[in-house]
Design a protein around this motif. Structure first.
Motif, PDB file in Angstrom:
ATOM      1  N   GLN A   1       0.829  -1.204   0.000  1.00 47.70           N
ATOM      2  CA  GLN A   1       0.000   0.000   0.000  1.00 47.70           C
ATOM      3  C   GLN A   1       0.869   1.261   0.000  1.00 47.70           C
ATOM      4  O   GLN A   1       0.623   2.212  -0.755  1.00 47.70           O
ATOM      5  CB  GLN A   1      -0.912  -0.009   1.226  1.00 47.70           C
ATOM      6  N   LYS A   2       1.893   1.271   0.856  1.00 43.83           N
ATOM      7  CA  LYS A   2       2.765   2.447   0.932  1.00 43.83           C
ATOM      8  C   LYS A   2       3.636   2.575  -0.326  1.00 43.83           C
ATOM      9  O   LYS A   2       3.863   3.697  -0.819  1.00 43.83           O
ATOM     10  CB  LYS A   2       3.651   2.368   2.186  1.00 43.83           C
ATOM     11  N   LEU A   3       4.105   1.464  -0.874  1.00 45.34           N
ATOM     12  CA  LEU A   3       4.880   1.499  -2.117  1.00 45.34           C
ATOM     13  C   LEU A   3       4.074   2.143  -3.235  1.00 45.34           C
ATOM     14  O   LEU A   3       4.595   2.945  -4.021  1.00 45.34           O
ATOM     15  CB  LEU A   3       5.295   0.086  -2.520  1.00 45.34           C
ATOM     16  N   GLN A   4       2.799   1.789  -3.299  1.00 44.04           N
ATOM     17  CA  GLN A   4       1.952   2.346  -4.347  1.00 44.04           C
ATOM     18  C   GLN A   4       1.739   3.845  -4.142  1.00 44.04           C
ATOM     19  O   GLN A   4       1.595   4.589  -5.112  1.00 44.04           O
ATOM     20  CB  GLN A   4       0.637   1.577  -4.406  1.00 44.04           C
ATOM     21  N   GLU A   5       1.757   4.300  -2.895  1.00 46.57           N
ATOM     22  CA  GLU A   5       1.675   5.740  -2.640  1.00 46.57           C
ATOM     23  C   GLU A   5       2.927   6.458  -3.138  1.00 46.57           C
ATOM     24  O   GLU A   5       2.883   7.628  -3.517  1.00 46.57           O
ATOM     25  CB  GLU A   5       1.486   6.002  -1.140  1.00 46.57           C
ATOM     26  N   PHE A   6       4.045   5.737  -3.143  1.00 45.78           N
ATOM     27  CA  PHE A   6       5.295   6.278  -3.683  1.00 45.78           C
ATOM     28  C   PHE A   6       5.401   6.061  -5.204  1.00 45.78           C
ATOM     29  O   PHE A   6       6.433   6.324  -5.801  1.00 45.78           O
ATOM     30  CB  PHE A   6       6.502   5.624  -3.010  1.00 45.78           C
ATOM     31  N   ASN A   7       4.315   5.528  -5.803  1.00 46.41           N
ATOM     32  CA  ASN A   7       4.251   5.261  -7.245  1.00 46.41           C
ATOM     33  C   ASN A   7       5.224   4.191  -7.717  1.00 46.41           C
ATOM     34  O   ASN A   7       5.691   4.203  -8.864  1.00 46.41           O
ATOM     35  CB  ASN A   7       4.461   6.552  -8.051  1.00 46.41           C
ATOM     36  N   ALA A   8       5.548   3.259  -6.822  1.00 44.57           N
ATOM     37  CA  ALA A   8       6.273   2.062  -7.242  1.00 44.57           C
ATOM     38  C   ALA A   8       5.258   1.062  -7.787  1.00 44.57           C
ATOM     39  O   ALA A   8       4.054   1.163  -7.516  1.00 44.57           O
ATOM     40  CB  ALA A   8       7.022   1.454  -6.059  1.00 44.57           C
ATOM     41  N   LYS A   9       5.740   0.092  -8.554  1.00 38.80           N
ATOM     42  CA  LYS A   9       4.852  -0.902  -9.169  1.00 38.80           C
ATOM     43  C   LYS A   9       5.139  -2.278  -8.570  1.00 38.80           C
ATOM     44  O   LYS A   9       6.164  -2.892  -8.856  1.00 38.80           O
ATOM     45  CB  LYS A   9       5.059  -0.933 -10.687  1.00 38.80           C
ATOM     46  N   VAL A  10       4.240  -2.755  -7.711  1.00 33.79           N
ATOM     47  CA  VAL A  10       4.398  -4.073  -7.087  1.00 33.79           C
ATOM     48  C   VAL A  10       3.808  -5.121  -8.019  1.00 33.79           C
ATOM     49  O   VAL A  10       2.630  -5.054  -8.376  1.00 33.79           O
ATOM     50  CB  VAL A  10       3.710  -4.124  -5.713  1.00 33.79           C
ATOM     51  N   ILE A  11       4.638  -6.094  -8.423  1.00 33.79           N
ATOM     52  CA  ILE A  11       4.204  -7.051  -9.448  1.00 33.79           C
ATOM     53  C   ILE A  11       4.002  -8.471  -8.925  1.00 33.79           C
ATOM     54  O   ILE A  11       3.515  -9.332  -9.666  1.00 33.79           O
ATOM     55  CB  ILE A  11       5.213  -7.081 -10.621  1.00 33.79           C
ATOM     56  N   ALA A  12       4.339  -8.728  -7.662  1.00 29.78           N
ATOM     57  CA  ALA A  12       4.163 -10.099  -7.155  1.00 29.78           C
ATOM     58  C   ALA A  12       4.014 -10.104  -5.640  1.00 29.78           C
ATOM     59  O   ALA A  12       4.613  -9.290  -4.933  1.00 29.78           O
ATOM     60  CB  ALA A  12       5.339 -10.975  -7.565  1.00 29.78           C
ATOM     61  N   MET A  13       3.182 -11.057  -5.159  1.00 29.62           N
ATOM     62  CA  MET A  13       3.015 -11.332  -3.732  1.00 29.62           C
ATOM     63  C   MET A  13       2.833 -12.840  -3.577  1.00 29.62           C
ATOM     64  O   MET A  13       2.620 -13.550  -4.571  1.00 29.62           O
ATOM     65  CB  MET A  13       1.806 -10.583  -3.155  1.00 29.62           C
ATOM     66  N   SER A  14       2.885 -13.335  -2.341  1.00 27.30           N
ATOM     67  CA  SER A  14       2.797 -14.787  -2.137  1.00 27.30           C
ATOM     68  C   SER A  14       2.096 -15.120  -0.829  1.00 27.30           C
ATOM     69  O   SER A  14       1.840 -14.257   0.011  1.00 27.30           O
ATOM     70  CB  SER A  14       4.208 -15.394  -2.121  1.00 27.30           C
ATOM     71  N   ASP A  15       1.785 -16.412  -0.657  1.00 22.83           N
ATOM     72  CA  ASP A  15       1.476 -16.959   0.656  1.00 22.83           C
ATOM     73  C   ASP A  15       2.199 -18.298   0.749  1.00 22.83           C
ATOM     74  O   ASP A  15       3.037 -18.608  -0.111  1.00 22.83           O
ATOM     75  CB  ASP A  15      -0.036 -17.058   0.920  1.00 22.83           C
ATOM     76  N   SER A  16       1.922 -19.088   1.768  1.00 27.12           N
ATOM     77  CA  SER A  16       2.695 -20.314   1.987  1.00 27.12           C
ATOM     78  C   SER A  16       2.473 -21.362   0.904  1.00 27.12           C
ATOM     79  O   SER A  16       3.249 -22.314   0.782  1.00 27.12           O
ATOM     80  CB  SER A  16       2.367 -20.909   3.362  1.00 27.12           C
ATOM     81  N   ASN A  17       1.418 -21.207   0.093  1.00 21.60           N
ATOM     82  CA  ASN A  17       1.143 -22.179  -0.977  1.00 21.60           C
ATOM     83  C   ASN A  17       1.800 -21.822  -2.295  1.00 21.60           C
ATOM     84  O   ASN A  17       2.229 -22.703  -3.049  1.00 21.60           O
ATOM     85  CB  ASN A  17      -0.374 -22.311  -1.205  1.00 21.60           C
ATOM     86  N   GLY A  18       1.863 -20.526  -2.634  1.00 27.19           N
ATOM     87  CA  GLY A  18       2.384 -20.126  -3.932  1.00 27.19           C
ATOM     88  C   GLY A  18       2.420 -18.620  -4.075  1.00 27.19           C
ATOM     89  O   GLY A  18       2.281 -17.892  -3.093  1.00 27.19           O
ATOM     90  N   TYR A  19       2.599 -18.146  -5.313  1.00 27.05           N
ATOM     91  CA  TYR A  19       2.705 -16.700  -5.527  1.00 27.05           C
ATOM     92  C   TYR A  19       1.921 -16.280  -6.761  1.00 27.05           C
ATOM     93  O   TYR A  19       1.628 -17.089  -7.657  1.00 27.05           O
ATOM     94  CB  TYR A  19       4.168 -16.271  -5.658  1.00 27.05           C
TER      95      TYR A  19
END
Length: 444
Positions: free
Chosen positions: A246-264
């Motif tokens: 959320q904060k990265l997006q406020e800085f106009n960065a582009k988040v392209i991936a996230m994960s949990d314990s099963n996969g991404y």
């Protein structure tokens, strides 16, 4: 240096089969050799020998009844590691992997992290091998009540103030706080991360993720970079990861991936954080569900594969040792120029060496993810004053704390001949304050 090697040898003898704790101790002590050389009084006072031994360890039985009426038994822990600069402070983790070695590693790291905040809080940690996933609210409540029925004997606003961690969010903190109040009849700030209606602080939910981004921003700014338009990979999808994104997006960065314990998941258009928050904070579903709402995105089984994605910045925010040497090499090959640790000790020692060899900017966990405990301490202050600060007030204090942590880490690294090595700088800066307090308080 003989004193460091002797202490390490003794720690290994006394803490067999606790690899996480041994890893944390070795990483810190090896960076403190020049400090001990310049401060022989710390050697004479046995500072290192005392610092690696918890002041108190509590292990207890947690019996509870599930929705089918079956009695279940888990194990609870609280390690009160060091109170030289203030009451013990550190989260409670509910996860099947929890055992005494994990809690000791986390508690030891917490000593230095809490010191770096500049606030008067000592190091501690707790938890249980209970798994809240798949449990009903009633089951979680009964477990938390049983857990606190034993833990209450060892905590208090001026003694030990736990918070949340993996598996322990606002729901769990609320249940534990209610049981503490029921048993003691005392309405005090004994837990942080509480609901806003009963003493919680604004920004506490967002603090670790926000603080991580504030710290990384300071680190890359010093080298002439900015977050704007940078491609970022964030592992995890819990509290830290969500609010870092959320904060990265406020800085106009582009988040392209996230994960949990099963996969991404990989979303070249940029992660829709509103969808992630709904899945994880409201529906409590797996991250694979993301592609149902965003069919252009990809889901891949296995969480380690996330480090194969080409990115500018990587923020490991899931769990310990999630980036090994091979993953670090892949990040370097793909042009990653900065790594910020959002979870506790997510990079193996071999991975950190790869980062340093390849001149990748590296923000260590005990500095970069200190925003959560810093804001917990701010919640303690508000509770003591019977006041509530605005979101903007707390967020401003958090930003200033993270900026100061960065400055202090850089200064400590420079003062002891380590250049801009933030990993060593964080260890030294955190150690010096605690060591000075321990020395002046005598052999206790």
């Amino acid at each position: 240096m003989a004193i460091v090697s002797d202490v390490l040898m003794n720690v290994k003898k006394r803490n067999l089969n606790e690899p996480e704790f041994l890893q944390a101790v070795q990483e810190v002590l090896e960076s403190l050799e020049p400090v001990i050389e310049m401060h022989p009084e710390y050697k004479d006072a046995g500072i290192l020998e005392r610092m690696v031994e918890p002041e108190r360890q509590v292990i207890f039985r947690v019996p509870w009844v599930d929705d089918k009426g079956i009695v279940r038994v888990n194990r609870g822990f609280r390690v009160q590691f060091n109170s030289a600069i203030g009451p013990y402070k550190g989260g409670i983790r509910f996860h099947p992997s929890v055992y005494i070695g994990i809690i000791k590693f986390l508690g030891f790291e917490q000593i230095f992290k809490n010191s770096l905040t500049g606030l008067p809080i000592g190091g501690g940690k707790g938890g249980s091998d209970f798994d809240p996933k798949g449990k009903s609210d009633g089951e979680v409540m009964r477990f938390c009540q049983s857990f606190m029925t034993e833990l209450y004997k060892y905590v208090g606003a001026d003694v030990d103030v736990p918070a949340g961690d993996i598996g322990v969010g606002a729901r769990e903190v609320g249940y534990m706080y209610g049981q503490f109040k029921r048993i003691t009849g005392s309405y005090e700030g004994v837990l942080t991360g509480k609901g806003l209606s009963f003493g919680g602080s604004l920004v506490r939910t967002e603090a670790t993720g926000y603080g991580l981004v504030y710290f990384v921003n300071e680190m890359i700014k010093a080298k002439g970079y900015e977050l704007k338009d940078k491609k970022v990979v964030v592992s995890g999808s819990g509290n830290v990861a969500i609010y870092a994104v959320q904060k990265l997006q406020e800085f106009n960065a582009k988040v392209i991936a996230m994960s949990d314990s099963n996969g991404y998941i990989y979303d070249e258009k940029g992660i829709n954080i509103a969808t992630i928050k709904k899945l994880k904070e409201v529906e409590r579903k797996r991250i694979s569900e993301y592609v149902k709402e965003h069919p252009h995105a990809e889901y891949h089984e296995g969480h380690r594969g996330i480090w194969n994605i080409k990115c500018d910045i990587a923020l490991p925010s899931a769990t310990q040792n999630e980036i090994d040497e091979n993953s670090a090499r892949q990040l370097a090959l793909n042009g990653c120029f900065a790594v910020g640790e959002g979870s506790n000790m997510p990079s193996t020692p071999e991975a950190i060496k790869v980062f340093q060899t390849n001149n990748i900017l590296f923000a260590p966990a005990k500095a970069a993810n200190a925003g959560g405990v810093a804001t917990s301490a701010l919640e303690m202050s508000q509770n003591s004053m019977r006041m509530s600060w605005t979101f903007e007030e707390v967020d401003f204090k958090l930003q200033e704390i993270m900026k100061n942590i960065y400055k202090n880490c850089i200064k400590a690294a420079n003062d002891y001949g380590f250049g801009d090595n933030l990993a060593v700088g964080a260890n030294i800066a955190g150690f010096l304050k605690v060591a000075d307090a321990m020395y002046k308080q005598g052999v206790v």
